[in-house]
Motif scaffolding. Structure first.
Motif, PDB file in Angstrom:
ATOM      1  N   GLY A 101       0.811  -1.206   0.000  1.00 17.21           N
ATOM      2  CA  GLY A 101       0.000   0.000   0.000  1.00 17.21           C
ATOM      3  C   GLY A 101       0.841   1.251   0.000  1.00 17.21           C
ATOM      4  O   GLY A 101       1.988   1.264   0.434  1.00 17.21           O
ATOM      5  N   GLY A 102       0.294   2.302  -0.512  1.00 21.68           N
ATOM      6  CA  GLY A 102       0.966   3.586  -0.525  1.00 21.68           C
ATOM      7  C   GLY A 102       1.967   3.718  -1.653  1.00 21.68           C
ATOM      8  O   GLY A 102       1.967   2.947  -2.620  1.00 21.68           O
ATOM      9  N   TYR A 103       2.822   4.712  -1.502  1.00 18.73           N
ATOM     10  CA  TYR A 103       3.782   5.077  -2.534  1.00 18.73           C
ATOM     11  C   TYR A 103       5.118   5.377  -1.879  1.00 18.73           C
ATOM     12  O   TYR A 103       5.199   5.694  -0.698  1.00 18.73           O
ATOM     13  CB  TYR A 103       3.296   6.326  -3.295  1.00 18.73           C
ATOM     14  N   VAL A 104       6.160   5.299  -2.695  1.00 18.39           N
ATOM     15  CA  VAL A 104       7.495   5.641  -2.221  1.00 18.39           C
ATOM     16  C   VAL A 104       8.155   6.506  -3.296  1.00 18.39           C
ATOM     17  O   VAL A 104       7.999   6.256  -4.495  1.00 18.39           O
ATOM     18  CB  VAL A 104       8.323   4.375  -1.897  1.00 18.39           C
ATOM     19  N   LEU A 105       8.852   7.556  -2.856  1.00 16.72           N
ATOM     20  CA  LEU A 105       9.605   8.421  -3.756  1.00 16.72           C
ATOM     21  C   LEU A 105      11.068   8.043  -3.601  1.00 16.72           C
ATOM     22  O   LEU A 105      11.607   8.055  -2.490  1.00 16.72           O
ATOM     23  CB  LEU A 105       9.384   9.898  -3.399  1.00 16.72           C
ATOM     24  N   LEU A 106      11.709   7.678  -4.719  1.00 23.39           N
ATOM     25  CA  LEU A 106      13.087   7.197  -4.711  1.00 23.39           C
ATOM     26  C   LEU A 106      13.988   8.122  -5.513  1.00 23.39           C
ATOM     27  O   LEU A 106      13.559   8.673  -6.527  1.00 23.39           O
ATOM     28  CB  LEU A 106      13.162   5.796  -5.337  1.00 23.39           C
TER      29      LEU A 106
END
Length: 170
Positions: A101-106
């Motif tokens: 779930g959700g998002y990640v900024l890389l």
């Protein structure tokens, strides 16, 4: 590391909070539109608008039409952001975390900058977000603008995904 809260006051307005302090706001100009105004409490404001015939690239501009950031959904479902905020050229990627779930900024090395967790509010039929930044992200210039742009990307992602699901069902 910093914790942020994005409160949705209605379907078009998202307020960035750090504790009780308001840092900025993302406000969509129309319902079901990718056009928005990003306003920070220091008086800085940007326009977010689609570019091109299909509108698949989104640009973040100031009053002088200078493009500070742009993003586009990649073929693999990730959103690639190219930023010139703070005078530094950077490329980062927003990924859907899938089952987690959700998002990640890389960043380009794959280091986590932000984790974004949507919190659907059934009583309002919209999303708030919990955002946690890394120590590396905390060194970025114009980080509040980047957080709000990442929220715009998460909204963009959810809109695109719901469009695909709806057209598949119909």
């Amino acid at each position: 590391m910093a914790d942020y809260l994005i409160k949705s006051t209605d379907k078009r307005t998202f307020t960035l909070l750090a504790g009780a302090a308001v840092l900025g706001e993302l406000k969509y100009t129309e319902w079901f539109s990718f056009k928005a105004i990003l306003a920070l409490t220091d008086g800085t404001s940007f326009r977010i608008e689609p570019r091109g015939f299909w509108g698949t690239t989104i640009e973040v501009k100031d009053e002088a039409q200078t493009v500070h950031l742009s993003f586009k959904m990649n073929w693999d479902g990730n959103i690639v952001l190219k930023s010139r905020l703070g005078g530094t050229n950077r490329a980062v990627v927003l990924k859907n975390r899938g089952l987690q779930g959700g998002y990640v900024l890389l960043d380009k090395e794959g280091q986590e900058l932000l984790t974004i967790q949507p919190d659907f509010k059934w009583n309002k039929a919209n999303h708030d977000y919990a955002v946690v930044s890394s120590e590396q992200f905390d060194t970025y210039a114009a980080k509040e603008a980047l957080v709000l742009t990442a929220i715009h990307c998460a909204n963009y992602y959810m809109t695109m995904a719901s469009t695909i699901i709806t057209t598949t069902i119909i």
